[in-house]
Design a protein around this motif. Structure first.
Motif, PDB file in Angstrom:
ATOM      1  N   ALA A 154      66.262 -59.568  -3.895  1.00 24.27           N
ATOM      2  CA  ALA A 154      67.241 -60.173  -2.986  1.00 24.27           C
ATOM      3  C   ALA A 154      66.541 -61.222  -2.137  1.00 24.27           C
ATOM      4  O   ALA A 154      65.373 -61.055  -1.754  1.00 24.27           O
ATOM      5  CB  ALA A 154      67.850 -59.102  -2.095  1.00 24.27           C
ATOM      6  N   ASP A 210      67.429 -63.574   1.223  1.00 30.67           N
ATOM      7  CA  ASP A 210      68.418 -63.930   2.240  1.00 30.67           C
ATOM      8  C   ASP A 210      67.927 -65.047   3.158  1.00 30.67           C
ATOM      9  O   ASP A 210      68.627 -65.447   4.081  1.00 30.67           O
ATOM     10  CB  ASP A 210      68.752 -62.704   3.098  1.00 30.67           C
ATOM     11  CG  ASP A 210      69.538 -61.687   2.300  1.00 30.67           C
ATOM     12  OD1 ASP A 210      70.328 -62.120   1.433  1.00 30.67           O
ATOM     13  OD2 ASP A 210      69.345 -60.482   2.502  1.00 30.67           O
ATOM     14  N   PRO A 256      73.248 -66.289   0.650  1.00 24.10           N
ATOM     15  CA  PRO A 256      72.513 -65.164   0.063  1.00 24.10           C
ATOM     16  C   PRO A 256      72.262 -65.397  -1.422  1.00 24.10           C
ATOM     17  O   PRO A 256      73.180 -65.762  -2.161  1.00 24.10           O
ATOM     18  CB  PRO A 256      73.440 -63.969   0.284  1.00 24.10           C
ATOM     19  CG  PRO A 256      74.258 -64.345   1.474  1.00 24.10           C
ATOM     20  CD  PRO A 256      74.442 -65.833   1.375  1.00 24.10           C
ATOM     21  N   ARG A 314      74.106 -65.417  -4.960  1.00 22.80           N
ATOM     22  CA  ARG A 314      74.567 -64.087  -5.396  1.00 22.80           C
ATOM     23  C   ARG A 314      75.986 -64.155  -5.929  1.00 22.80           C
ATOM     24  O   ARG A 314      76.350 -63.464  -6.877  1.00 22.80           O
ATOM     25  CB  ARG A 314      74.474 -63.082  -4.239  1.00 22.80           C
ATOM     26  CG  ARG A 314      73.037 -62.605  -4.006  1.00 22.80           C
ATOM     27  CD  ARG A 314      72.882 -61.738  -2.788  1.00 22.80           C
ATOM     28  NE  ARG A 314      73.771 -60.579  -2.781  1.00 22.80           N
ATOM     29  CZ  ARG A 314      73.750 -59.642  -1.839  1.00 22.80           C
ATOM     30  NH1 ARG A 314      72.861 -59.720  -0.835  1.00 22.80           N
ATOM     31  NH2 ARG A 314      74.585 -58.633  -1.875  1.00 22.80           N
TER      32      ARG A 314
END
Lengths: 368, 368
Positions: free
Chosen positions: B117, B119, B169, B140
Motif C-alpha cells: 500500500a 498512501d 491512495p 487503488r
C-alpha cells in the motif's frame, strides 16, 4: 445501416437481434402496437397498405425486406419504386399463390404433387375426376399453418369443401405418399453467392410445425440444394428462402416455398456457423454470406399456445430457450426451444425431454 | 422478467441481446443519452448517484446487475435495500480497490505479484525499497485499460510518478516475469452451480486488450478453475467473473479480477455452447447455467478507435462481426471481430487476416 421489415413478429424480432452485432438496425412496420419485434427495433405502427407509413419506412431505411409473404402487391410496388426490396417482388407474388408457385416448380423441372386450378364448384368436380381421391383443396392465397385447406376423401365431400373455403380461387392437390417431410433453407447474396443449410426434418401436426431436426449428411441434401439453386437463380433472389419437400419413393417432391426466414430454420441460431437470420440480413445488406455448416446435432421444438418455464427447459443439457415476448393464445407460436448437442444420442435425449415439456396444444380444427 | 443494468455500454448491449431469447428484458441506467445499449433495452437516462433514477430502476426490474465495477458504493447500498443486486456488493467493493483485491487473493492463497500500500510519497519510496525495481505504481481505484498507472524504472522516477497520479491512495506492484497472459471467465448461479469457460490467452498493448484466443485443453485450466472457484465461493458470488492471470515459471499469478462479463470472454458468443452474457443473465435471473465448453477454435480482436468495414471482415472465412453502435474515438472500443473455425490452423489464418484489418490505433500514452 438501417433495414426495414414489413411485419414485426418473431421473425422480425430474431432478424433484429441478429442485426445489431452486424451494425444493422431494423425498423419494422406493423399495425399492432404490441408487435413483439419492437424490443429490438424502431417500430412504425401502421397498416401495410398505408402509403404514409410506407413512406416513413422508406425514409428511415436503406433497404426493405419482409417477414411474411402476404404483403399486399401494391405496397411492394410502392416500395420498389423508391428503395431496394429483397427478396424480389416476383418471388413474393409467385409464392403467395399456390397455383403460380406450383407452376414455377413445374417450369423449373422441380417435381410437385399433381395439381389443378379450381375456380368453381364445377371445376372442383372435374379436378377431382382427373386427380383422383383423396385430395386437398386449398385456397390459392392466404393459407398458412394448415389454414385454408380441406381434405376431400370422397365425392360427397366436394360441395361442403368448396363452400367452407368461401368460393375463392383454389387449387386441388393430389396426395404425395411420403415417408418424411424435410426442408432446405438457402440464401443468395446480392452478388449471386449461394449457401444452403443442411436439410431439416420436420414433424407437423394439424398443419402446424411441431419440431424440426437438422439432418446429418442426408443423401438427399444434394438434390434439395439443386432445387433451391434453381429457384434462387430463376428469381434473381436475394435473402433467405425455404423450400418444403416430401420424401417419396420417387424422390423429393416440392410442397411449397417461403420467400423469407423460416420456422424450420430456427435451429440454425445455435446449430450452424451463421444463422438464417444473420445470413438473410447479410444478403439484403450486400455483405458476404456466412458459414451454413452444421455445428453439432440440433433439434427445435415450437412452443405453441403456451411456453414451458425457462427453468424447466434450461436444465435440459445443451438446451436453449427462445421467447418471442408474445402473450399466449391457443395455436399461437410464442417461442421455441433448441437442443444443440455434440452427439446425435444426446440431441435425441434432449429432444425427448423438450417434447415432454412442450406437447402440442389441443389440435385446432383444419378449417378456420 | 426485467433485469436492471447499471451502465449502458457494449457489455450491457450484449447482455440485452442475449436476454431477449430468454424472455429477459434489460433496463439500463446510464447518464449518456447515446448509451449504445439502448437499441435493445429500456433506457433510464440518469446519474448513478441519483436516487430518483435508482428508484425508477428498482420499480421497473426484479433484479439489478452492472456492467462496470466503479459503481458508487452508496448507490449499491441504496439498491440492495430494495432489490437483489448481483454480483454481490462485496465483490464490487473488493475488486474495485486494487489493494483489497490483492488482499483477497492473498487470503485465499491465490498467488499475486508482491505488492504494498502506498498512501504518500514517503510510503512509495519505502515500498520501492522493499519490492525493488522495476515496479508499477497504480491508483487503488478507478484504473482500467492501462489508465491510472505509471511504470517506475529507477528511483528518480518516483516523485514524477507519485505526482502524475495526483497523490491519491495507490498500490505498488512488483513485476511478474510472465510468458503469457491468460484469463478465466467463470460463472456461479444463485443455487451455487459453477461453470468455467476454457482459458483465454490475451494480448494487451498499451494496457488495452488487443486480442484473445480460446485455449485448447490448456494444462493450466484446472489450476485457474480452482482459483476462480475459491473466489466465487468466498464471495457467495452470483453472475460472471473474470480473473486475469500471468503465466510465470512458478505457475499462475493473479493480476486482477472483474466482477462482470469481460472483454476476454467475448469469443464465447460464438465459441462456447452458451455465451458469458447469456450465462450471466441465467445466473442473476436464477436459471440453470448453460454449457461453457468450447465449440471450435476461437479468436477475438478488438476494434479500437476505428472499425473495419463489415464487408472486409465478413469475407474472412468463419468470421463474425460485432458492432457496438458507438461513434469512433481514439482509444475507444467500438466493436470486435471473432473467428470461430473448426481447426486451429483455420482460426490462426483468420486471426491473421482480422489483425491486418484491425491493427491497434496509435498507442495512447500510459498515463492519462
Amino acid at each position: 445501416m438501417k433495414v426495414g421489415i414489413l411485419g414485426g413478429g418473431q421473425l422480425a424480432r430474431m432478424l433484429a437481434l441478429a442485426g445489431h452485432p452486424l451494425g444493422i438496425e431494423c425498423v419494422v412496420l406493423d399495425p399492432s402496437p404490441d408487435a413483439c419485434a419492437q424490443v429490438a427495433t424502431s417500430h412504425i405502427i401502421g397498416s401495410y397498405e398505408d402509403n404514409a407509413s410506407l413512406e416513413r419506412l422508406v425514409r428511415s431505411t436503406q433497404v426493405v425486406t419482409y417477414e411474411f409473404e402476404n404483403v399486399p402487391s401494391q405496397s411492394v410496388r410502392f416500395l420498389e419504386e423508391q428503395i431496394p426490396v429483397y427478396p424480389p417482388a416476383e418471388a413474393l407474388a409467385l409464392s403467395r399463390d399456390r397455383l403460380t408457385e406450383k407452376g414455377l416448380f413445374r417450369d423449373l423441372g422441380i417435381p410437385t404433387v399433381p395439381f389443378a386450378a379450381v375456380d368453381s364448384r364445377e371445376a372442383l368436380v372435374e379436378a377431382v375426376e382427373s386427380l383422383g381421391l383423396p385430395a386437398l383443396v386449398k385456397t390459392r392465397c392466404l393459407g398458412y399453418d394448415g389454414k385454408g385447406q380441406v381434405l376431400i376423401r370422397s365425392r360427397k365431400d366436394i360441395s361442403r369443401a368448396w363452400e367452407s373455403l368461401g368460393g375463392v380461387p383454389c387449387i386441388l392437390e393430389g396426395f404425395a405418399e411420403f415417408s418424411r417431410e424435410v426442408s432446405i433453407v438457402a440464401v443468395r447474396s446480392r452478388s449471386g453467392e449461394i449457401a444452403c443449410y443442411p436439410l431439416s426434418e420436420n414433424t407437423h401436426q394439424g398443419g402446424i410445425l411441431h419440431y424440426s431436426c437438422s439432418c446429418e449428411a442426408d443423401p438427399l441434401q444434394q438434390e434439395a440444394e439443386a432445387m433451391a439453386g434453381l429457384l434462387l437463380e430463376r428469381l434473381c433472389y436475394v435473402g433467405t428462402l425455404a423450400l418444403e419437400l416430401f420424401v417419396t419413393p420417387q424422390g423429393l417432391v416440392a410442397n411449397e416455398m417461403a420467400p423469407r426466414v423460416h420456422n424450420t430454420g430456427h435451429w440454425t441460431i445455435e446449430g450452424a456457423g451463421v444463422s438464417q437470420f444473420e445470413n438473410h440480413l447479410r444478403a439484403v445488406a450486400g455483405f458476404p454470406l456466412g458459414d451454413t455448416s452444421r455445428r453439432g446435432h440440433s433439434a427445435m421444438v415450437n412452443f405453441i399456445g403456451a411456453a414451458p418455464a425457462q427453468e424447466a427447459v434450461l436444465k435440459i443439457p445443451h438446451s436453449h430457450y427462445h421467447s418471442y415476448g408474445k402473450s399466449p393464445r391457443p395455436g399461437r407460436k410464442i417461442g421455441h426451444g433448441t437442443i444443440c448437442a455434440p452427439s446425435k444420442e444426446e440431441m435425441l435425449r434432449g429432444l425427448e425431454h423438450l417434447l415432454a415439456l412442450a406437447p402440442l396444444a389441443p389440435l385446432a380444427p383444419l378449417v378456420r
